[in-house]
Motif scaffolding. Structure first.
Motif, PDB file in Angstrom:
ATOM      1  N   ARG A  40       0.820  -1.222   0.000  1.00  6.20           N
ATOM      2  CA  ARG A  40       0.000   0.000   0.000  1.00  6.20           C
ATOM      3  C   ARG A  40       0.849   1.265   0.000  1.00  6.20           C
ATOM      4  O   ARG A  40       0.314   2.368   0.013  1.00  6.20           O
ATOM      5  N   GLY A  41       2.170   1.116   0.038  1.00  2.00           N
ATOM      6  CA  GLY A  41       3.044   2.281   0.024  1.00  2.00           C
ATOM      7  C   GLY A  41       3.111   3.008   1.359  1.00  2.00           C
ATOM      8  O   GLY A  41       3.500   4.169   1.424  1.00  2.00           O
ATOM      9  N   LEU A  42       2.760   2.307   2.445  1.00  2.00           N
ATOM     10  CA  LEU A  42       2.726   2.924   3.767  1.00  2.00           C
ATOM     11  C   LEU A  42       4.014   2.704   4.566  1.00  2.00           C
ATOM     12  O   LEU A  42       4.271   3.404   5.535  1.00  2.00           O
ATOM     13  N   ALA A  43       4.804   1.730   4.151  1.00  2.00           N
ATOM     14  CA  ALA A  43       6.077   1.419   4.811  1.00  2.00           C
ATOM     15  C   ALA A  43       7.001   0.780   3.788  1.00  2.00           C
ATOM     16  O   ALA A  43       6.553   0.272   2.752  1.00  2.00           O
ATOM     17  N   VAL A  44       8.292   0.827   4.094  1.00  2.00           N
ATOM     18  CA  VAL A  44       9.294   0.181   3.244  1.00  2.00           C
ATOM     19  C   VAL A  44      10.281  -0.572   4.127  1.00  2.00           C
ATOM     20  O   VAL A  44      10.521  -0.184   5.267  1.00  2.00           O
ATOM     21  N   ARG A  45      10.828  -1.641   3.564  1.00  2.00           N
ATOM     22  CA  ARG A  45      11.902  -2.370   4.220  1.00  2.00           C
ATOM     23  C   ARG A  45      13.218  -1.849   3.663  1.00  2.00           C
ATOM     24  O   ARG A  45      13.347  -1.681   2.448  1.00  2.00           O
ATOM     25  N   LYS A  46      14.172  -1.645   4.550  1.00  2.00           N
ATOM     26  CA  LYS A  46      15.496  -1.192   4.127  1.00  2.00           C
ATOM     27  C   LYS A  46      16.553  -2.050   4.807  1.00  2.00           C
ATOM     28  O   LYS A  46      16.378  -2.460   5.956  1.00  2.00           O
ATOM     29  N   THR A  47      17.640  -2.285   4.096  1.00  2.00           N
ATOM     30  CA  THR A  47      18.759  -3.017   4.679  1.00  2.00           C
ATOM     31  C   THR A  47      19.397  -2.164   5.763  1.00  2.00           C
ATOM     32  O   THR A  47      19.540  -0.949   5.613  1.00  2.00           O
ATOM     33  N   VAL A  48      19.767  -2.801   6.865  1.00  2.00           N
ATOM     34  CA  VAL A  48      20.435  -2.111   7.960  1.00  2.00           C
ATOM     35  C   VAL A  48      21.933  -2.058   7.651  1.00  2.00           C
ATOM     36  O   VAL A  48      22.544  -3.100   7.399  1.00  2.00           O
ATOM     37  N   PRO A  49      22.521  -0.854   7.657  1.00  2.00           N
ATOM     38  CA  PRO A  49      23.958  -0.759   7.388  1.00  2.00           C
ATOM     39  C   PRO A  49      24.752  -1.633   8.374  1.00  2.00           C
ATOM     40  O   PRO A  49      24.490  -1.635   9.565  1.00  2.00           O
ATOM     41  N   GLY A  50      25.686  -2.385   7.840  1.00  2.00           N
ATOM     42  CA  GLY A  50      26.516  -3.242   8.686  1.00  2.00           C
ATOM     43  C   GLY A  50      25.977  -4.650   8.859  1.00  2.00           C
ATOM     44  O   GLY A  50      26.664  -5.515   9.382  1.00  2.00           O
ATOM     45  N   ASP A  51      24.719  -4.906   8.458  1.00  2.00           N
ATOM     46  CA  ASP A  51      24.154  -6.251   8.571  1.00  2.00           C
ATOM     47  C   ASP A  51      23.133  -6.450   7.458  1.00  2.00           C
ATOM     48  O   ASP A  51      21.962  -6.089   7.607  1.00  2.00           O
ATOM     49  N   ARG A  52      23.573  -7.015   6.350  1.00  2.27           N
ATOM     50  CA  ARG A  52      22.718  -7.198   5.177  1.00  2.27           C
ATOM     51  C   ARG A  52      21.534  -8.112   5.444  1.00  2.27           C
ATOM     52  O   ARG A  52      20.548  -8.096   4.714  1.00  2.27           O
ATOM     53  N   ARG A  53      21.628  -8.940   6.480  1.00  2.05           N
ATOM     54  CA  ARG A  53      20.547  -9.891   6.773  1.00  2.05           C
ATOM     55  C   ARG A  53      19.364  -9.233   7.451  1.00  2.05           C
ATOM     56  O   ARG A  53      18.247  -9.730   7.385  1.00  2.05           O
ATOM     57  N   VAL A  54      19.598  -8.130   8.137  1.00  4.25           N
ATOM     58  CA  VAL A  54      18.540  -7.479   8.916  1.00  4.25           C
ATOM     59  C   VAL A  54      17.852  -6.423   8.062  1.00  4.25           C
ATOM     60  O   VAL A  54      18.502  -5.633   7.382  1.00  4.25           O
ATOM     61  N   ARG A  55      16.534  -6.430   8.108  1.00  7.32           N
ATOM     62  CA  ARG A  55      15.733  -5.434   7.407  1.00  7.32           C
ATOM     63  C   ARG A  55      15.011  -4.572   8.447  1.00  7.32           C
ATOM     64  O   ARG A  55      14.346  -5.094   9.340  1.00  7.32           O
ATOM     65  N   ALA A  56      15.155  -3.270   8.302  1.00  3.53           N
ATOM     66  CA  ALA A  56      14.408  -2.336   9.144  1.00  3.53           C
ATOM     67  C   ALA A  56      13.198  -1.869   8.362  1.00  3.53           C
ATOM     68  O   ALA A  56      13.258  -1.698   7.137  1.00  3.53           O
ATOM     69  N   VAL A  57      12.110  -1.678   9.048  1.00  4.83           N
ATOM     70  CA  VAL A  57      10.883  -1.195   8.427  1.00  4.83           C
ATOM     71  C   VAL A  57      10.760   0.279   8.772  1.00  4.83           C
ATOM     72  O   VAL A  57      10.954   0.678   9.925  1.00  4.83           O
TER      73      VAL A  57
END
Length: 161
Positions: free
Chosen positions: A93-110
């Motif tokens: 719906r374009g209300l949030a995005v997942r982004k890679t956390v710098p320093g840890d490619r496995r973790v996604r921040a919303v």
């Protein structure tokens, strides 16, 4: 010995009705109040195209900023699969995005988007009259007192969370 045990309950039995004097009365009242509040929130959110579970994630994102998906599980009391579905919905719906956390490619921040923040604010406007209906039987002072007492119950001073 079985003969030494009292027959029958030692405290009033739970009825779930007003005036219930059982040890479960407070919890039953809180549950019933929660149902009413959740129904009002659901009614307010429906025209915006989201559910309470979506709003709960948006709330965390507004309050804490970009948040690792795994932390959303704890913050919302959800499970991993449920959070993934909610974040998927919010992204679609374009209300949030997942982004890679710098320093840890496995973790996604919303992270909430500007559209998500706009919807979050619109939800507050939509909920105002419904929230007022919840406490319509109370005076403004009683409504404030209820909020204060529930805050103390939900967040005891000795609670470390």
């Amino acid at each position: 010995m079985a003969a030494d045990k009292p027959h029958g309950p030692t405290a009033p039995r739970a009825t779930g009705r007003p005036g219930d004097a059982s040890p479960f009365a407070l919890g039953l009242l809180l549950r019933r109040a929660h149902w009413r509040a959740a129904a009002a929130a659901t009614e307010a959110l429906r025209p915006l195209g989201i559910e309470l579970r979506h709003f709960a994630v948006l709330l965390v994102l507004v309050d804490h900023g970009p948040t690792p998906q795994r932390d959303l599980v704890t913050a919302t009391g959800s499970d991993k699969a449920g959070i993934m579905r909610v974040v998927d919905d919010l992204e679609q719906r374009g209300l949030a995005v997942r982004k890679t956390v710098p320093g840890d490619r496995r973790v996604r921040a919303v992270e909430i988007t500007p559209q998500g923040l706009e919807l979050f604010d619109a939800a507050h406007v939509a909920a105002q009259s419904l929230t007022e209906r919840l406490v319509a039987e109370l005076t403004p002072e009683e409504a404030d007192q209820l909020k204060h007492l529930l805050t103390r119950v939900a967040y005891p001073t000795d609670d470390q969370t």
